[in-house]
Motif scaffolding. Structure first.
Motif, mmCIF file in Angstrom:
data_model
loop_
_atom_site.group_PDB
_atom_site.id
_atom_site.type_symbol
_atom_site.label_atom_id
_atom_site.label_comp_id
_atom_site.label_asym_id
_atom_site.label_seq_id
_atom_site.Cartn_x
_atom_site.Cartn_y
_atom_site.Cartn_z
ATOM 1 N N GLY A 29 10.900 -1.450 5.617
ATOM 2 C CA GLY A 29 9.575 -1.253 5.190
ATOM 3 C C GLY A 29 9.279 -0.914 3.784
ATOM 4 N N ALA A 30 8.065 -0.539 3.611
ATOM 5 C CA ALA A 30 7.446 -0.303 2.348
ATOM 6 C C ALA A 30 6.165 0.423 2.552
ATOM 7 C CB ALA A 30 7.199 -1.639 1.705
ATOM 8 N N PRO A 31 5.373 0.606 1.511
ATOM 9 C CA PRO A 31 4.185 1.427 1.585
ATOM 10 C C PRO A 31 2.909 0.721 1.979
ATOM 11 C CG PRO A 31 4.762 0.932 -0.638
ATOM 12 C CD PRO A 31 5.720 0.204 0.224
ATOM 13 N N PRO A 32 1.795 1.442 1.844
ATOM 14 C CA PRO A 32 0.505 0.943 2.263
ATOM 15 C C PRO A 32 -0.314 0.331 1.168
ATOM 16 C CG PRO A 32 0.398 3.267 1.916
ATOM 17 C CD PRO A 32 1.766 2.805 1.498
ATOM 18 N N ALA A 33 -1.591 0.296 1.366
ATOM 19 C CA ALA A 33 -2.483 -0.227 0.356
ATOM 20 C C ALA A 33 -3.867 0.320 0.562
ATOM 21 C CB ALA A 33 -2.505 -1.744 0.462
ATOM 22 N N GLN A 34 -4.675 0.327 -0.498
ATOM 23 C CA GLN A 34 -6.035 0.795 -0.396
ATOM 24 C C GLN A 34 -6.972 -0.110 -1.172
ATOM 25 O OE1 GLN A 34 -3.511 4.017 -0.717
ATOM 26 N NE2 GLN A 34 -5.252 5.130 -1.408
ATOM 27 N N PRO A 89 -9.903 -2.197 8.814
ATOM 28 C CA PRO A 89 -10.563 -1.109 8.078
ATOM 29 C C PRO A 89 -11.427 -1.672 6.966
ATOM 30 C CG PRO A 89 -8.259 -1.281 7.442
ATOM 31 C CD PRO A 89 -8.446 -2.211 8.598
ATOM 32 N N ARG A 90 -12.511 -0.961 6.637
ATOM 33 C CA ARG A 90 -13.456 -1.458 5.643
ATOM 34 C C ARG A 90 -13.821 -0.373 4.641
ATOM 35 N NH1 ARG A 90 -15.374 -6.425 6.863
ATOM 36 N NH2 ARG A 90 -14.734 -7.199 8.909
ATOM 37 N N ASP A 105 -3.041 6.550 5.759
ATOM 38 C CA ASP A 105 -2.759 5.455 6.692
ATOM 39 C C ASP A 105 -1.780 4.501 6.031
ATOM 40 O OD1 ASP A 105 -2.748 3.569 8.663
ATOM 41 O OD2 ASP A 105 -4.832 2.918 8.370
ATOM 42 N N LYS A 106 -0.501 4.778 6.167
ATOM 43 C CA LYS A 106 0.530 4.051 5.437
ATOM 44 C C LYS A 106 1.057 2.864 6.235
ATOM 45 C CE LYS A 106 1.888 8.364 3.199
ATOM 46 N NZ LYS A 106 1.064 8.053 2.020
ATOM 47 N N GLY A 107 1.554 1.880 5.516
ATOM 48 C CA GLY A 107 2.113 0.706 6.175
ATOM 49 C C GLY A 107 2.364 -0.409 5.178
ATOM 50 N N VAL A 108 3.105 -1.426 5.620
ATOM 51 C CA VAL A 108 3.416 -2.587 4.771
ATOM 52 C C VAL A 108 3.149 -3.861 5.555
ATOM 53 C CG1 VAL A 108 5.134 -1.335 3.428
ATOM 54 C CG2 VAL A 108 5.834 -2.586 5.477
ATOM 55 N N GLU A 280 3.193 -3.322 9.460
ATOM 56 C CA GLU A 280 4.146 -2.352 10.001
ATOM 57 C C GLU A 280 3.677 -0.973 9.552
ATOM 58 O OE1 GLU A 280 8.528 -2.885 9.923
ATOM 59 O OE2 GLU A 280 8.447 -1.189 8.561
ATOM 60 N N ASN A 281 3.287 -0.179 10.518
ATOM 61 C CA ASN A 281 2.684 1.113 10.205
ATOM 62 C C ASN A 281 3.720 2.184 9.882
ATOM 63 O OD1 ASN A 281 -0.063 0.289 10.760
ATOM 64 N ND2 ASN A 281 0.499 0.258 12.923
ATOM 65 N N GLY A 282 3.329 3.082 8.992
ATOM 66 C CA GLY A 282 4.111 4.289 8.750
ATOM 67 C C GLY A 282 5.227 4.176 7.744
ATOM 68 N N THR A 283 5.447 3.024 7.112
ATOM 69 C CA THR A 283 6.541 2.879 6.158
ATOM 70 C C THR A 283 6.027 2.965 4.726
ATOM 71 O OG1 THR A 283 6.322 0.485 6.337
ATOM 72 C CG2 THR A 283 8.018 1.527 7.684
ATOM 73 N N GLU A 284 6.910 3.339 3.814
ATOM 74 C CA GLU A 284 6.568 3.494 2.411
ATOM 75 C C GLU A 284 7.673 2.905 1.540
ATOM 76 O OE1 GLU A 284 5.577 8.011 2.987
ATOM 77 O OE2 GLU A 284 4.499 7.274 1.223
ATOM 78 N N LEU A 285 7.406 2.830 0.261
ATOM 79 C CA LEU A 285 8.428 2.407 -0.685
ATOM 80 C C LEU A 285 9.671 3.272 -0.557
ATOM 81 C CD1 LEU A 285 6.331 1.844 -3.921
ATOM 82 C CD2 LEU A 285 7.701 0.112 -2.793
ATOM 83 N N PHE A 286 10.831 2.674 -0.684
ATOM 84 C CA PHE A 286 12.073 3.438 -0.657
ATOM 85 C C PHE A 286 12.952 2.986 -1.816
ATOM 86 C CE2 PHE A 286 12.483 -0.246 2.115
ATOM 87 C CZ PHE A 286 13.634 -0.850 1.646
#
Length: 315
Positions: A29-34, A89-90, A105-108, A280-286
């Motif tokens: 994984g990896a991170p989310p976005a906004q 989400p909006r 709300d993290k995810g990739v 994929e929920n819950g993952t972030e940059l590593f």
């Protein structure tokens, strides 16, 4: 020396295959976005100025595209942390986001289909003779720059087992696409209504301008170099490449990705393909060291039957 000329010489030199992911197999994984931004000053559904400078305007023509659909936002195959789909989400303006509903709300985003599959069947690609010869050679000698830690633009950026993250910074009028694993780089999309510069130095990601039309982010890009593959199977291109990508948030679990490839140097006409990305929920940059545990510098050359190419844990 351009790509067409380079193909006349033999593809040599041992390549470094980054097998560093062995230690990452239990991770992912990896991170989310906004995301939020629509190009300031742009009415919704209107693209930035077209036709000015090199490559201004939207990507040409549509071809037949391979469609890899997600049903209800849930992909088949690897199902790491995939939640049942809900509404997208909006933001406060009511437009769909390309990330989570809030910073927590993290995810990739991961590709739905096999990352070693072609983005379009070779029989449907309108190759020129030289580009088809390059493509055929790459089926035998997998000397892909991405596996040597080089950035990869267009669809190849989304074909890794670690995913990407979209980060929209409306206050800067820019959107970033972070590539996790491999080169561990990022791509900048200018959302301020600018056009492409007239004199560009070719680069791996090119120069990208973006705008929103409803829930779809459009990204127009020119100025690519020739030092990467368009997908995992080896689709070639030249510096004349011009792409138009569309990212549509379908629901909480899916983005529909579509790309039109217009490269008169490599193909006889423009063509379009599409596939879906799943969240994929819950993952972030590593932390990722591309050259760590380099075990296979010679396994990408030739058709070595004993090489196990079935694992999804590859760069």
């Amino acid at each position: 020396m351009n790509l067409r000329q380079r193909t006349a010489s033999s593809l040599s030199a041992a390549v470094i295959f980054a097998a560093s992911l062995i230690a990452q197999q239990s991770q992912g994984g990896a991170p989310p976005a906004q995301p939020q931004g629509q190009a300031p000053g742009q009415p919704q559904g209107q693209a930035p100025g077209q036709g000015e400078g090199r490559g201004g305007g939207r990507g040409g023509g549509r071809g037949q595209g391979g469609t890899q659909d997600v049903i209800g936002g849930v992909a088949a195959g690897r199902g790491r942390n995939t939640a049942p789909p809900g509404p997208a989400p909006r933001n406060e303006e009511g437009r769909a986001l390309l990330g989570g509903a809030n910073p927590k709300d993290k995810g990739v985003w991961l590709p739905v289909f096999g990352i070693t599959e072609p983005i379009l069947a070779a029989a449907q690609v309108p190759f020129q003779p030289w580009s088809k010869a390059v493509y055929d050679d790459r089926q035998k000698h997998e000397l892909e720059p991405h596996t040597r830690c080089k950035p990869s633009g267009v669809a190849r950026q989304f074909l890794t087992p670690y995913g990407v993250e979209f980060v929209d910074l409306p206050e800067l009028r820019r959107l970033y696409i972070f590539d996790i694993g491999g080169p561990h780089t990022y791509r900048t999309v200018y959302m301020d209504g600018r056009t492409h510069p007239t004199n560009l130095t070719p680069s791996y990601y090119g120069h990208s301008v973006g705008w929103w039309e409803g829930d779809t982010l459009h990204v127009d890009t020119v100025g690519y170099n020739e030092n990467f593959w368009l997908d995992r199977r080896g689709l070639p291109h030249t510096e004349a490449l011009h792409t138009l990508e569309k990212f549509t948030r379908v629901d909480s679990g899916a983005i529909r990705y579509e790309v039109t490839v217009d490269d008169p140097g490599a193909y006889t006409k423009a063509w379009t393909t599409r596939f879906n990305l799943r969240r994929e929920n819950g993952t972030e940059l590593f932390e990722y060291v591309c050259q760590q545990a380099n075990y296979a510098s010679d396994l990408m050359v030739g058709q070595q039957k004993s090489v196990d190419r079935t694992s999804p844990i590859i760069p």
